[in-house]
Structure formats: structure tokens, C-alpha cells
Motif scaffolding. Structure first.
Motif, mmCIF file in Angstrom:
data_model
loop_
_atom_site.group_PDB
_atom_site.id
_atom_site.type_symbol
_atom_site.label_atom_id
_atom_site.label_comp_id
_atom_site.label_asym_id
_atom_site.label_seq_id
_atom_site.Cartn_x
_atom_site.Cartn_y
_atom_site.Cartn_z
ATOM 1 N N ILE A 148 -0.263 -73.710 -59.614
ATOM 2 C CA ILE A 148 0.337 -73.292 -60.877
ATOM 3 C C ILE A 148 0.017 -71.803 -61.017
ATOM 4 N N GLN A 157 1.249 -71.983 -68.487
ATOM 5 C CA GLN A 157 0.659 -72.667 -67.336
ATOM 6 C C GLN A 157 0.156 -74.075 -67.648
ATOM 7 N N SER A 171 -2.455 -80.498 -59.880
ATOM 8 C CA SER A 171 -2.139 -79.142 -60.335
ATOM 9 C C SER A 171 -3.379 -78.257 -60.270
#
Length: 225
Positions: A148, A157, A171
Motif C-alpha cells: 500500500i 492508505q 496489506s
């Protein structure tokens, strides 16, 4: 909040100062938008962190009617009253004039006029799913890692990371400084997502600034090429 929610608003500032001093002071403070039913719980949470109820007050109440009027009062005395549409168009005027020069002027005009349409709900959503639902990803034995990616000023984000997590990915927060310093290599990931927001202050050409932080740095450039 009233602009985005297309609602009226009644603001009442309690102050011993004159209206301009009260409204434009630079004292430390914060404004929270909460449900009326959550007020007691909100005060309790602040108290648990050392913020006394003496420092908490209701400064504004939304008004949900078609007129969408915004009133500002100081100690109960009205100092400003106008419609949400008029105030929002005034607030948006500079952006509108820039957009007419930069983008399609007809589209810019349509967008500007839509501000005055009280029938237009503005930015709204209607979920066709429950975001808390289990997407049956528990059968996955591994979660592919996705970067990310963010840069100075980016603020989307967390939402991006949540979406990828819900879709079955792991992530990982990666700042451009991590890549430039060599702390992180993109070889670790199956993909990346460049997040939106106010990168480089959201000025004209901000995207070029982000791109050049890659193109003009040998280590970063080698990661992306």
C-alpha cells in the motif's frame, strides 16, 4: 460537514469576545461530528482521557430541511445567515474558475451549478452489502502481500489497505522513503496500490512530483522498472 451532507446548520458560539475574535481565534481545539444519542458516551470517552466536560460543548446542530440554511450565532445573537448553496458556491468559486481554465469548461459549469441544486444529495452512498460480512476467505492458506504505497500528504492508505485485506491480501504499508532508503524492496510483493489524497499538498503538478521522486532516484527507479 454541512456542504458535504447537504444540510442546514445552526452554529452558536459561546464567547465573551467579539464575534470575529471568537470565530477566527487560533486557540487549540477540535470539532467532532457525533450522533445526538452518543453525546453522553462521547463525553465519557473524553473524560477517561483526562478531558473534563467543562471543555466540551455543543457548537452546532444540523437542520435537515429543503431550505438548507446555515446560521451562525455568537451567544445567541445571529451574525450570519445564508443558504448552504450560496455559501458553498462562494467557497468553491476559486476552484471553479481554475477548473474552467484547466478542464472542460462546460463540465466545470455543470458541476458548479449542481451545488445550488437542493435536490442533489451530493456525495452519498447506498451499500448493497454488509461491510462486516465474512467473505469466506478463511479457507485461504496464505495471503499474497500487496504494498500500500504512499507519499507525503497521502491520506487514503487505510481505506485502501482495508479493501485489499477484505479481498484476501496481506496489506503492507510502504512509504516512498522506505523504497528510496532501500528498507523495502517491491520484489517482496505481488502488486502495489498507489493511494490517493493530498500528495505534495495537492498542488497542480503534484503527480509529477511523486513521479520524479522515482525517476530521479536510481534505487527507486530500479524498483519500478
Amino acid at each position: 460537514m454541512a456542504f458535504a451532507g447537504r444540510s442546514g446548520l445552526t452554529v452558536d458560539i459561546k464567547s465573551k469576545e467579539d464575534p470575529l475574535t471568537a470565530l477566527f481565534n487560533e486557540e487549540l481545539g477540535a470539532v467532532f461530528q457525533i450522533k445526538k444519542s452518543d453525546y453522553s458516551k462521547f463525553v465519557s470517552v473524553l473524560a477517561s482521557h483526562g478531558v473534563s466536560e467543562d471543555f466540551v460543548s455543543v457548537v452546532a446542530t444540523p437542520v435537515f430541511d429543503f431550505k438548507q440554511e446555515i446560521k451562525v450565532c455568537v451567544n445567541g445573537e445571529e451574525v450570519l445567515a445564508n443558504t448552504r448553496a450560496k455559501l458553498q458556491q462562494t467557497w468553491s468559486l476559486t476552484s471553479y474558475n481554475i477548473q474552467k481554465l484547466r478542464d472542460n469548461p462546460q463540465a466545470a459549469e455543470q458541476e458548479f451549478q449542481a451545488i445550488a441544486d437542493n435536490h442533489d444529495p451530493g456525495l452519498t452512498y447506498k451499500l448493497a452489502f454488509d461491510p462486516t460480512d465474512d467473505l469466506s476467505l478463511s479457507t485461504l492458506t496464505t495471503r499474497p502481500k500487496v504494498a500500500i504505497l504512499r507519499e507525503q500528504g497521502v491520506n487514503g492508505q487505510q481505506e485502501m489497505a482495508w479493501c485489499f485485506k477484505q479481498a484476501g491480501f496481506d496489506s503492507i504499508d510502504v512509504h516512498m522513503s522506505d523504497i528510496i532508503s532501500g528498507k523495502v524492496t517491491l520484489d517482496e510483493f505481488v502488486g502495489l496500490a498507489a493511494c490517493g489524497g493530498f500528495s505534495y499538498g495537492d498542488v497542480l503538478g503534484a503527480g509529477n512530483g511523486w513521479a520524479k521522486s522515482v525517476l530521479y532516484n536510481d534505487r527507486a527507479r530500479s524498483e519500478f522498472i
